[in-house]
Design a protein around this motif. Structure first.
Motif, PDB file in Angstrom:
ATOM      1  N   GLY A 237      28.459  40.981  53.971  1.00 16.25           N
ATOM      2  CA  GLY A 237      28.873  40.205  55.136  1.00 16.25           C
ATOM      3  C   GLY A 237      29.274  41.121  56.265  1.00 16.25           C
ATOM      4  O   GLY A 237      29.453  42.314  56.063  1.00 16.25           O
ATOM      5  N   PRO A 238      29.410  40.563  57.463  1.00 21.53           N
ATOM      6  CA  PRO A 238      29.815  41.383  58.609  1.00 21.53           C
ATOM      7  C   PRO A 238      31.291  41.750  58.479  1.00 21.53           C
ATOM      8  O   PRO A 238      31.995  41.193  57.649  1.00 21.53           O
ATOM      9  CB  PRO A 238      29.590  40.446  59.793  1.00 21.53           C
ATOM     10  N   SER A 239      31.764  42.689  59.318  1.00 23.67           N
ATOM     11  CA  SER A 239      33.169  43.064  59.213  1.00 23.67           C
ATOM     12  C   SER A 239      34.033  41.875  59.599  1.00 23.67           C
ATOM     13  O   SER A 239      33.683  41.093  60.469  1.00 23.67           O
ATOM     14  CB  SER A 239      33.466  44.268  60.102  1.00 23.67           C
ATOM     15  N   GLY A 240      35.134  41.721  58.880  1.00 23.14           N
ATOM     16  CA  GLY A 240      36.031  40.612  59.151  1.00 23.14           C
ATOM     17  C   GLY A 240      35.676  39.342  58.398  1.00 23.14           C
ATOM     18  O   GLY A 240      36.294  38.305  58.605  1.00 23.14           O
ATOM     19  N   CYS A 241      34.684  39.402  57.494  1.00 26.20           N
ATOM     20  CA  CYS A 241      34.290  38.192  56.775  1.00 26.20           C
ATOM     21  C   CYS A 241      35.145  37.956  55.539  1.00 26.20           C
ATOM     22  O   CYS A 241      35.019  36.942  54.880  1.00 26.20           O
ATOM     23  CB  CYS A 241      32.819  38.249  56.379  1.00 26.20           C
ATOM     24  N   GLY A 242      36.021  38.921  55.209  1.00 28.08           N
ATOM     25  CA  GLY A 242      36.920  38.732  54.078  1.00 28.08           C
ATOM     26  C   GLY A 242      36.460  39.399  52.796  1.00 28.08           C
ATOM     27  O   GLY A 242      37.125  39.305  51.785  1.00 28.08           O
ATOM     28  N   LYS A 243      35.306  40.098  52.831  1.00 29.75           N
ATOM     29  CA  LYS A 243      34.790  40.685  51.591  1.00 29.75           C
ATOM     30  C   LYS A 243      35.710  41.768  51.038  1.00 29.75           C
ATOM     31  O   LYS A 243      35.981  41.821  49.839  1.00 29.75           O
ATOM     32  CB  LYS A 243      33.371  41.235  51.804  1.00 29.75           C
ATOM     33  N   THR A 244      36.222  42.616  51.946  1.00 27.51           N
ATOM     34  CA  THR A 244      37.127  43.676  51.494  1.00 27.51           C
ATOM     35  C   THR A 244      38.444  43.090  50.998  1.00 27.51           C
ATOM     36  O   THR A 244      39.012  43.579  50.025  1.00 27.51           O
ATOM     37  CB  THR A 244      37.371  44.675  52.638  1.00 27.51           C
ATOM     38  N   THR A 245      38.886  42.013  51.641  1.00 32.51           N
ATOM     39  CA  THR A 245      40.139  41.380  51.208  1.00 32.51           C
ATOM     40  C   THR A 245      40.014  40.856  49.777  1.00 32.51           C
ATOM     41  O   THR A 245      40.927  41.017  48.974  1.00 32.51           O
ATOM     42  CB  THR A 245      40.516  40.241  52.170  1.00 32.51           C
ATOM     43  N   VAL A 246      38.865  40.246  49.463  1.00 32.14           N
ATOM     44  CA  VAL A 246      38.659  39.764  48.097  1.00 32.14           C
ATOM     45  C   VAL A 246      38.721  40.933  47.121  1.00 32.14           C
ATOM     46  O   VAL A 246      39.401  40.881  46.088  1.00 32.14           O
ATOM     47  CB  VAL A 246      37.307  39.013  47.967  1.00 32.14           C
ATOM     48  N   LEU A 247      38.054  42.030  47.489  1.00 32.86           N
ATOM     49  CA  LEU A 247      38.041  43.212  46.621  1.00 32.86           C
ATOM     50  C   LEU A 247      39.465  43.743  46.418  1.00 32.86           C
ATOM     51  O   LEU A 247      39.854  44.092  45.304  1.00 32.86           O
ATOM     52  CB  LEU A 247      37.157  44.296  47.254  1.00 32.86           C
ATOM     53  N   ARG A 248      40.214  43.784  47.515  1.00 31.12           N
ATOM     54  CA  ARG A 248      41.579  44.312  47.441  1.00 31.12           C
ATOM     55  C   ARG A 248      42.491  43.387  46.624  1.00 31.12           C
ATOM     56  O   ARG A 248      43.449  43.846  46.021  1.00 31.12           O
ATOM     57  CB  ARG A 248      42.144  44.530  48.840  1.00 31.12           C
ATOM     58  N   MET A 249      42.176  42.104  46.607  1.00 30.00           N
ATOM     59  CA  MET A 249      42.959  41.199  45.762  1.00 30.00           C
ATOM     60  C   MET A 249      42.633  41.441  44.285  1.00 30.00           C
ATOM     61  O   MET A 249      43.517  41.400  43.443  1.00 30.00           O
ATOM     62  CB  MET A 249      42.701  39.745  46.160  1.00 30.00           C
ATOM     63  N   ILE A 250      41.349  41.713  43.992  1.00 32.13           N
ATOM     64  CA  ILE A 250      40.983  42.010  42.610  1.00 32.13           C
ATOM     65  C   ILE A 250      41.704  43.286  42.151  1.00 32.13           C
ATOM     66  O   ILE A 250      42.200  43.379  41.044  1.00 32.13           O
ATOM     67  CB  ILE A 250      39.450  42.177  42.464  1.00 32.13           C
ATOM     68  N   ALA A 251      41.786  44.272  43.079  1.00 37.27           N
ATOM     69  CA  ALA A 251      42.432  45.536  42.734  1.00 37.27           C
ATOM     70  C   ALA A 251      43.947  45.396  42.633  1.00 37.27           C
ATOM     71  O   ALA A 251      44.609  46.233  42.028  1.00 37.27           O
ATOM     72  CB  ALA A 251      42.086  46.596  43.788  1.00 37.27           C
ATOM     73  N   GLY A 252      44.496  44.355  43.276  1.00 33.55           N
ATOM     74  CA  GLY A 252      45.949  44.174  43.241  1.00 33.55           C
ATOM     75  C   GLY A 252      46.650  44.761  44.439  1.00 33.55           C
ATOM     76  O   GLY A 252      47.867  44.820  44.474  1.00 33.55           O
TER      77      GLY A 252
END
Lengths: 351, 263
Positions: free
Chosen positions: A36-51
């Protein structure tokens, strides 16, 4: 039961909701990309998985275990960062050994495991180097080895290739995929590069404004985009504005040309405007095809193996690629040409 | 560059050097005049032979080292935490660490004596150990502006947030992160803060005098009031030590192995 389950995941930063009702089940050993483009929340989902981030709602479970009460350092996850994040004060050996040392692994076991990891990334000869003495590609391979050394249950890759130059990016992504297959480790890969996602993944999640627009295999995503966003984000896609003529006959009008679609027009009424999409590789001037659209050539450029031509069909710019052949004459701007394609290649785009 | 600007440049440099070195050379020259008519190191011999010199100097060195350790233990985790979790608090913390430059040491020490005297709830001044502790903490406060700045600048050269996350995901807790990842990467900064602390503590007078501890600063003052040549020899020694500290900072930061995380 899937291995990694994201159930109705939400995340708000203040009043802004960056992840909305995200649901996904990932199987053991699967390689899944969040695209997804930047700001679509993909990194946030990843960071939630990581804790690193706490979900505002929903749950994450790995292998049936709810992760919400576990801190990052209790989750047994490996992660590779965009900026490598190797420890600058440690050499390659100590970087790779870090997770094992923290876990209190015996010295001999650490040595064996680090050697094994360095062999996996083919950098055994650089064990004594410090991060600043290595190229970006080498540093990222060390970061991968460091993440894999403590035998994590899950591997997270946060745009690991974006800081590298084009050639290294391609070779490293093949290497990552090959190592992932070899170890059979479940992997989540975050990227904004559609080519990267298409080439490396078992499945892709295309994310848009905090939602998963489509989840599917690379070929499903590419050939049958579910939404207009997916269609435009994955690959270059030509969009054509059309009007429905007869829903029962599957006929639509583009400008003043009427064509028949293969796809059904369920729920559409005559006169309703719709958007059609055509991949650039689907059209040609000489080839066979059951459908033809007339257009005026806007430009034609020679790219070596392919020739990219841009034409205007009733005001819609359409570009398409044809393979180069020595006897080919390039279309001239201003010329009126027939664009041929198979009606099956024409997609009806939903918003 | 024209000849003229070059001449002006050199003139300014020479003036600056003279401004700095003339008084020092006068000081040094005078310190050699203990014996009438000839230059000698008599004053230095006298100083080094004085058991009080050795005692007070050793005391101050030990105090300086203790102060450095306390300073590191307080400043490194604080600066790290502020950078990582509370970036909004940085201006306030910086302001707080600058206060010792504004509040005179005499005010600080009177505050201490009022708060921790033998009649208070924490009678630190009642014992020698307690007073030493108080003095060490006072020194830590005096050195805070230099220590904090140095460490904060050091933290700027590494990607604190990402390195912390990388260590966390590999299973490390806060203590391990600070000890194995953050501290080793700010060693040159911590050292430069430490040497400045050292230089401050060695010469400090007010706190030590008012808490009545046998430190080098009060000794320097006492000798200055009672002897003719020795104070000048002592000043030269103090200067040399301070410069040696500064040279050490340069040396350490130039040959440190740690490099920034990104290039």
């Amino acid at each position: 039961m899937s291995f990694l389950v994201l159930d109705n995941l939400q995340k708000c930063f203040g009043a802004v909701q960056v992840v909305k009702n995200f649901n996904m089940a990932i199987e053991k050993g699967e390689f899944v990309s969040f695209l997804g483009p930047s700001g679509c929340g993909k990194t946030t989902v990843l960071r939630m998985i990581a804790g690193f981030e706490t979900p505002s709602g929903g749950t994450i479970s790995i292998d049936g275990r709810d992760q919400s009460r576990l801190k990052t350092n209790q989750r047994n996850i490996g992660m590779v960062f965009q900026a490598y994040a190797l420890f600058p004060n440690m050499n390659v050996f100590d970087n790779v050994a870090f997770g094992l040392k923290v876990a209190g692994t015996p010295r001999a076991a650490i040595e064996a495991r680090v050697k094994e990891m360095l062999a996996l990334i083919r950098l055994e000869h650089l064990a004594d180097r410090y991060p600043y003495q290595m190229s970006g590609g080498q540093q990222q391979r060390v970061a991968l080895a460091r993440a894999l050394a403590p035998k994590p249950q899950l591997l997270l890759l946060d745009e690991p290739l974006s800081a590298l130059d084009a050639k290294i990016r391609i070779s490293l992504r093949e290497e990552i995929r090959q190592i992932q297959r070899q170890l059979g480790i479940t992997t989540v890969f975050v990227t904004h590069d559609q080519e990267e996602a298409l080439s490396i993944s078992d499945r892709i999640v295309v994310m848009n404004a905090g939602r998963a627009d489509q989840i599917g295999t690379p070929s499903e995503i590419y050939n049958r985009p579910a939404t207009r966003f997916v269609a435009s984000f994955v690959g270059t896609l030509n969009m054509l504005d059309a009007t429905v003529v007869d829903p029962a006959e599957h006929t639509v009008r583009v400008g003043n040309q009427v064509i028949t679609l293969k796809e059904t027009l369920v729920g559409k009424t005559a006169g309703e405007p719709i958007v059609l999409a055509l991949r650039p590789e689907a059209g040609s001037l000489q080839g066979s095809g059951d459908t033809t659209l007339k257009g005026d050539v806007l430009s034609s450029s020679f790219l070596g193996s392919v020739i990219r031509t841009k034409i205007s069909v009733a005001g819609n710019p359409v570009s398409f690629d044809t393979f180069n052949a020595p006897d080919l004459t390039m279309p001239r701007p201003g010329e009126t040409v027939d664009l041929r394609f198979s009606s099956g290649d024409l997609l009806v785009v939903r918003d | 560059m024209s000849v003229w600007t070059r001449i002006v440049g050199w003139a300014v440099l020479i003036f600056g050097l003279l401004y700095f070195f003339l008084p020092l050379s006068g000081l040094f020259e005078f310190s050699l005049k203990a014996r009438r008519g000839v230059y000698s190191f008599d004053a230095y011999r006298e100083v080094f032979a004085d058991p009080q010199f050795q005692a007070t100097f050793t005391y101050s060195v030990v105090m300086a080292l203790v102060t450095i350790v306390i300073g590191i233990l307080i400043v490194v985790p604080t600066a790290f935490w502020v950078r990582l979790k509370m970036p909004w608090a940085r201006p306030y913390v910086e302001f707080l660490t600058l206060l010792p430059l504004v509040i005179p040491a005499i005010v600080v020490v009177f505050g201490y004596i009022r708060l921790y005297n033998t009649a208070s709830w924490l009678p630190l001044t009642g014992s020698i150990f307690g007073t030493n502790t108080l003095l060490a903490f006072g020194y830590t406060i005096l050195a805070l502006p230099y220590m904090y700045r140095a460490v904060d600048t050091g933290l700027r050269t590494i990607d604190v947030a990402t390195l912390t996350e990388a260590a966390q995901i590999l299973g490390a807790g806060w203590f391990t992160i600070l000890r194995r990842v953050i501290l080793p990467n700010v060693v040159p900064a911590v050292l430069s803060g430490a040497f400045l602390t050292f230089a401050i503590v060695i010469g400090e007078f007010t706190l030590a005098a008012l808490l009545d501890r046998p430190a080098f600063g009060p000794y320097l003052q006492r000798i200055g009031a009672n002897k003719a040549y020795e104070p000048f020899a002592l000043s030269v020694i103090a200067f040399t030590i301070t410069w040696a500290c500064l040279a050490l900072i340069q040396f350490v930061s130039r040959f440190s192995k740690a490099a920034p995380a990104r290039h």
